[in-house]
Structures are given as C-alpha cells and as structure tokens.
Write a protein that holds these residues in place. Structure first.
Motif, PDB file in Angstrom:
ATOM      1  N   GLN A 335       0.605  -1.131   0.126  1.00 52.52           N
ATOM      2  CA  GLN A 335       0.069  -0.046   0.060  1.00 52.52           C
ATOM      3  C   GLN A 335       0.766   1.183   0.206  1.00 52.52           C
ATOM      4  OE1 GLN A 335      -2.033  -0.988   3.564  1.00 52.52           O
ATOM      5  NE2 GLN A 335      -4.037  -1.625   2.292  1.00 52.52           N
ATOM      6  N   ALA A 336       2.020   1.071   0.895  1.00 54.83           N
ATOM      7  CA  ALA A 336       2.888   2.241   0.818  1.00 54.83           C
ATOM      8  C   ALA A 336       3.519   2.580  -0.682  1.00 54.83           C
ATOM      9  CB  ALA A 336       3.975   2.089   1.851  1.00 54.83           C
ATOM     10  N   MET A 337       3.848   1.477  -1.215  1.00 53.27           N
ATOM     11  CA  MET A 337       4.421   1.614  -2.410  1.00 53.27           C
ATOM     12  C   MET A 337       3.586   2.169  -3.567  1.00 53.27           C
ATOM     13  SD  MET A 337       6.960  -1.896  -2.280  1.00 53.27           S
ATOM     14  CE  MET A 337       8.012  -1.392  -4.145  1.00 53.27           C
ATOM     15  N   CYS A 338       2.449   2.138  -3.373  1.00 56.72           N
ATOM     16  CA  CYS A 338       1.469   2.532  -4.268  1.00 56.72           C
ATOM     17  C   CYS A 338       1.191   4.301  -4.405  1.00 56.72           C
ATOM     18  CB  CYS A 338       0.153   2.005  -4.269  1.00 56.72           C
ATOM     19  SG  CYS A 338       0.170   0.151  -4.713  1.00 56.72           S
ATOM     20  N   THR A 339       1.863   4.612  -3.379  1.00 52.85           N
ATOM     21  CA  THR A 339       1.750   6.176  -2.998  1.00 52.85           C
ATOM     22  C   THR A 339       3.043   6.982  -3.532  1.00 52.85           C
ATOM     23  OG1 THR A 339       3.008   6.102  -1.001  1.00 52.85           O
ATOM     24  CG2 THR A 339       0.455   5.767  -1.051  1.00 52.85           C
ATOM     25  N   THR A 340       2.949   8.382  -3.877  1.00 54.47           N
ATOM     26  CA  THR A 340       3.984   9.009  -4.402  1.00 54.47           C
ATOM     27  C   THR A 340       4.951   9.392  -3.251  1.00 54.47           C
ATOM     28  OG1 THR A 340       2.551  11.061  -4.007  1.00 54.47           O
ATOM     29  CG2 THR A 340       2.462  10.166  -6.271  1.00 54.47           C
ATOM     30  N   GLY A 341       4.252   9.462  -2.176  1.00 51.98           N
ATOM     31  CA  GLY A 341       5.202   9.613  -0.836  1.00 51.98           C
ATOM     32  C   GLY A 341       6.379   8.880  -0.781  1.00 51.98           C
ATOM     33  N   PHE A 342       6.030   7.428  -0.964  1.00 52.63           N
ATOM     34  CA  PHE A 342       7.199   6.647  -0.910  1.00 52.63           C
ATOM     35  C   PHE A 342       8.213   6.716  -1.830  1.00 52.63           C
ATOM     36  CE2 PHE A 342       9.019   2.364  -2.083  1.00 52.63           C
ATOM     37  CZ  PHE A 342       9.242   1.885  -0.985  1.00 52.63           C
ATOM     38  N   TRP A 343       7.754   6.931  -3.067  1.00 52.39           N
ATOM     39  CA  TRP A 343       9.068   6.974  -3.976  1.00 52.39           C
ATOM     40  C   TRP A 343       9.784   8.554  -3.948  1.00 52.39           C
ATOM     41  CZ3 TRP A 343      10.413   2.836  -5.718  1.00 52.39           C
ATOM     42  CH2 TRP A 343       9.535   1.877  -5.880  1.00 52.39           C
ATOM     43  N   PHE A 344       8.841   9.526  -3.544  1.00 53.29           N
ATOM     44  CA  PHE A 344       9.558  10.490  -3.147  1.00 53.29           C
ATOM     45  C   PHE A 344      10.693  10.389  -2.070  1.00 53.29           C
ATOM     46  CE2 PHE A 344       6.025  13.724  -4.483  1.00 53.29           C
ATOM     47  CZ  PHE A 344       6.170  13.618  -5.930  1.00 53.29           C
ATOM     48  N   LEU A 345      10.338   9.739  -0.865  1.00 49.30           N
ATOM     49  CA  LEU A 345      11.205   9.586  -0.020  1.00 49.30           C
ATOM     50  C   LEU A 345      12.449   8.565  -0.490  1.00 49.30           C
ATOM     51  CD1 LEU A 345       9.129   8.859   3.144  1.00 49.30           C
ATOM     52  CD2 LEU A 345      10.755  10.640   2.926  1.00 49.30           C
TER      53      LEU A 345
END
Length: 551
Positions: A335-345
């Motif tokens: 679920q986290a990997m499906c967010t833009t926040g994860f990839w920004f970090l």
C-alpha cells in the motif's frame, strides 16, 4: 525497577552504542587486504557488500512486523517470551557473531583463505546484523513514544552514529595496533550486549507526563558524550597518550555510557510519586464528597446527548470509507509503495544518503590527492562519526520543535538538509585550503540528518504498524545511490584522471567534477523533497501538528 518504556529506551541506547561496527571498516581493512592478498579493487568489492548489508533491511522489517508490530497487553516480566523485539535482536546477534567470527578465522589463518565471494558473504552477514538491531530499537522506540517520534528516532540514530567512535576508543585502549583481535571483539561484544539487554526492550503503549523532559535528559547525555569523544579524538591525534591516560579516558567513557540509566530511574520515581498521590487523593474525604455530588448531577442529566452517536448506517459507511488507508493510517508495504510519498522518500534517500556514503568511502583518497597528511586524514575519518551523530540527533530534535511550535512539516527539513549537502559537496569540489574539513562537516551533519528524518516521516505518513518493513525498503536506496555515485562517478572520473600516472592522482581535478555532479544530485533531491512537502502539507497541518500539539 519494573520493565517500562524508559528501561526499554536505555537498553536500546546501549545496544545501539555497540552495533555500529560497519562504521569502523577502516580499522581492520588493511589486515583484511594483506592477509587475503587483495588488491584495492577487490577490497572495494568486499566493502560494497558491507554497504549493501548495512542498508538492506527488508528482512528485518518483515520479521519485526511478524513478531512485534502489534503488541499485546503487557504480561509483566515474562512478556518478552510471547514474542516481541527480542526476536529481531536475537537474529541480529547471531548474524553479527557469525559474520565477524568467520572473518577473524580467515584473517588469523585458522581456516583456509576463502574465495572473494565467500568473504563478501561474511561481510554482508556481519553488516546485515546492524539492520536487525537498528530496526528493533528504532521501531520499538517509536511505538513507545509516538508523540515524540522525531526526538526518539534522533536519539536512537544518534547513539548509533556515535557507536563507530565508541568502538574505535575501545580498540585504541585495549587492542591498539592489533586489528586482528579487534575483529574477534566485534564478533563478541555486540552479540553479548544484545543478548543481555534484549529482554528489556518491550513495548508499553502508555502516555506519561513529562515525557519530553526525560527525553531531553537522553539528549543531553548524547551531546555530552559526543563532545567528550570529539575532545578525546582530537587530543589523541595530536599527542601520543600514555596507557594510564588512555585507561582513564576509557573509564570516563564507560561512566558516560552508563548514565542514561539515571534518566530511567528518575522517570520511574516520578511515575511512582504520581500513582501514590493519585491513590491518596482518591481516599481523601474531599474527593468522596465531590464524587457523590457529581453522581447526583449526572443522574439528573438528560440522555439526549447519547443520540449524537452515529447510527448503524453511518458506522458501516465509515468502515467502507477506510478500506483504502489514508495518510497517517497503518499501511503495509504494498500500500505504501502505491503512493507518491514512498517514491519521493526513495529518491531523496538515494540522493542524500547515497552521496554521503560516496563521500565517506572516498575521504582518504580525497585527502591524499589534496596533500593532507596521514594524521589529518585520520582525524577527518574519526570525526565523521561525530558529525554523523549531530545530524541524526539534531534533525530529530529540531524538526520536533518546529513541528510543535510553528507547524513546519518534516519533509521541509529534508529539503533544507539536502540543500546543505549541495553546499558541502560544492565546498569540497573547490579544493580550497581547509575546504575538505569544512565540506566534510556540512556533508556529515546533513547526511546524518537523513537517517533521522526519513524513518520519522515514514512513521507519520504510513503509520507505525509496518514501519520496520517500509523504512528499511526505502533505505535500499542508500546503497543504490552509493554504488552509482561511487563506482560510476567518483571511481570512473578518478581512474580517468589518473590514467597517465598509474593509480594515483594529485590535485583538485581528481574529484572536482565528481563532487559537482554529487552537488547536482543532492540539489535534485532537495527539489523532490519540496514536492513531498507540498504534497503532505495539509496532512501535517490538519493531523500531525494537531496531534503533537495536544500531547
């Protein structure tokens, strides 16, 4: 004193202080190179597996999620037997012993010289232990102090940053000029420390008064310890200290390392005092009279207020709306990997931590190309742990302060520190007199900041339920960035500049272009961090800031 979140914090701090063996590679790498007949490129290959092992913590995160992510009711002194962080600690202790013990056997000649691939495996296992110990300590601390996550992460990461300097002091006091014996120490000291203390690292989901005051006590001890280590390192590199002096300074170091227990004792006494005071107030006549009056008033009130509870249809709608987690709710890794926040970090970690690792891995060669003496280079390497600590500790503390007082969200501080790294890389690239000193201070502090800010932001955005898995997956970006910048930028350009003069390069041109490229990468990372700041600004203002301000 019964097990509590404060005793757990002290035990975690002590484990952190012994678990940073990967930061002391420079102590035993010469004997590893000579006894195994490695050339420089082969030794660099082994060191790459060290970086991968120390940063690829996905397995430790998955294990923590399985055994300790959802703590049960405290079962007292034997609660650790029902699963918890101790399982992750034990897995790390076993790996630490196995990796360094087999390296010691190879270096001493007890076993035949292993192939490079096997030695790389030993190094990977030894360094991989650090991710298990760090995950168990950091995530348990966040679960114990959710309202002060930035501060407690900074404390845990800060003591880990200091562990390199602490272990070097142990080496210089007990095993001076005996790096082979130091490998055996690394195989024994961290695992023994972990096994003795892991049962005290438990999860206690209780809120107490004055938590910030006691956390500040840990912070003060960390600052004093860092200042003391800085003084000892500088004096030790200027003067040749006698054995009696080294023993005295080591005894003071042990006293400072034991001092965090005073914070736990103070917190326990205050908690006991509050409980006794509460019980006395409950049994007082004034309390009983007030309780009776309150009961009479309550009986006379209308029950209309209960109609304000949501009806069954509303409750069902609320459950349906929460099938997809939002910011701040517990997300799993997918679920986290499906967010833009994860990839920004992930991108900011690759730019910040990757360029920081590339700097520290090449700092000796940089100093040599600029004409620094061996003493000056050794001082730079020793002080890196101090700057690393200041960044890890300071970023957590400062970001907590500004979040509480002004509502500044933490992603903004990632942008600020990455911009600072851009300046630091540019200073080193200039090659001016003293530039390596100034640049290494800036880069070291900003590099350490990333290790404090990223896990804290991950816990706030994705929740603490699967924090170990999520932040360790993001950390994989660190060796990825280090490999790209170290091998394909720094190493490639250095070899190209030194091609006409053998394997050596002298002058500012050896690393100038490399560090300007790294400055560009951290500037790009700062822009990505700004995008994350704007993406999560409303969430921090409406949720995180209100929660921490109310605590």
């Amino acid at each position: 004193m019964e097990s509590s979140k404060w005793l757990a914090a002290v035990a975690s701090i002590w484990i952190q202080c012994s678990s940073g063996a990967s930061y002391t590679f420079g102590i035993y790498s010469p004997v590893l190179k000579s006894t195994q007949a490695y050339d420089q490129s082969t030794l660099d290959t082994v060191s790459v597996f060290k970086d991968i092992g120390a940063n690829a913590g996905i397995l430790s995160g998955l294990l923590y999620t399985a055994v300790a992510a959802n703590p049960t009711v405290n079962r007292g002194r034997l609660s650790f037997l029902h699963g918890g962080p101790w399982v992750v600690h034990l897995a790390g202790a076993v790996q630490c012993f196995a990796g360094y013990f087999f390296m010691w056997l190879a270096v001493t000649g007890i076993i035949h010289r292993p192939p490079v691939a096997i030695m790389s495996l030993f190094m990977f296992i030894a360094a991989h232990a650090q991710t298990f110990l760090n995950t168990a300590n950091v995530v348990a601390a966040v679960q114990n102090f959710p309202d002060h996550s930035g501060t407690i992460v900074g404390i845990m990461k800060g003591f880990l940053g200091l562990s390199g300097a602490i272990l070097i002091q142990v080496y210089q006091t007990i095993f001076r000029n005996r790096p082979t014996a130091y490998l055996l120490l690394l195989a024994l000291l961290p695992p023994i420390t972990t096994v003795l203390l892991m049962s005290f690292v438990t999860i206690s989901q209780t809120n107490e008064d004055d938590e910030k005051k006691h956390l500040n006590g840990f912070s003060s001890i960390a600052l004093v310890l860092a200042s003391y280590l800085t003084a000892v390192i500088i004096v030790g590199n200027i003067f040749s200290l006698q054995l009696s002096v080294r023993i005295t300074t080591f005894a003071v170091l042990i006293f400072l390392l034991l001092s965090p227990i005073s914070v736990a004792i103070s917190a326990h006494k205050e908690k006991s005092y509050r409980i006794v005071k509460y019980l006395l107030e409950q049994n007082s006549p004034a309390y009983e009279q007030n309780r009776s009056q309150t009961h009479v008033v309550d009986m006379g009130q209308s029950h209309d207020d209960y109609d304000e509870l949501p009806a069954g249809a509303d409750q069902e709608r609320d459950r349906n709306e929460k099938k997809t987690p939002e910011w701040g709710e517990d997300m799993n890794l997918l679920q986290a990997m499906c967010t833009t926040g994860f990839w920004f970090l992930f991108v900011t970690t690759a730019c910040g931590m990757g360029s920081g690792l590339a700097t520290v891995n090449n700092i000796s060669q940089i100093g040599g190309s600029l004409g620094y003496t061996v003493l000056e280079i050794n001082t730079l390497v020793s002080l890196w742990s101090i700057w690393n600590f200041l960044g890890r500790f300071g970023a957590g503390y400062v970001s907590d302060y500004f979040l509480r007082s002004l509502g500044w969200s933490r992603p903004l501080f990632i942008a600020i520190t990455l911009a600072g790294m851009t300046v630091g890389h540019a200073v080193i690239a200039s090659g001016l007199p003293g530039a390596l000193y100034a640049g290494s201070v800036i880069v070291g502090i900003c590099y350490g900041s990333q290790w404090s800010l990223m896990p804290t932001i991950a816990s706030e955005i994705f929740g603490a339920g699967h924090l170990g898995t999520i932040f360790n997956t993001i950390t994989v970006a660190s060796p990825v960035g280090s490999y790209l910048l170290s091998v394909w930028v720094v190493g490639y350009i250095y070899d190209k500049e030194a091609s006409d003069e053998g394997n050596l390069c002298t002058g500012t041109h050896c690393f100038m272009l490399s560090f300007f490229i790294m400055a560009a990468s951290t500037f790009f990372g700062a822009l990505v961090a700004l995008a994350l700041f704007f993406r999560t600004r409303n969430f921090y203002n409406n949720v995180v800031h209100r929660r921490v301000a109310a605590s």
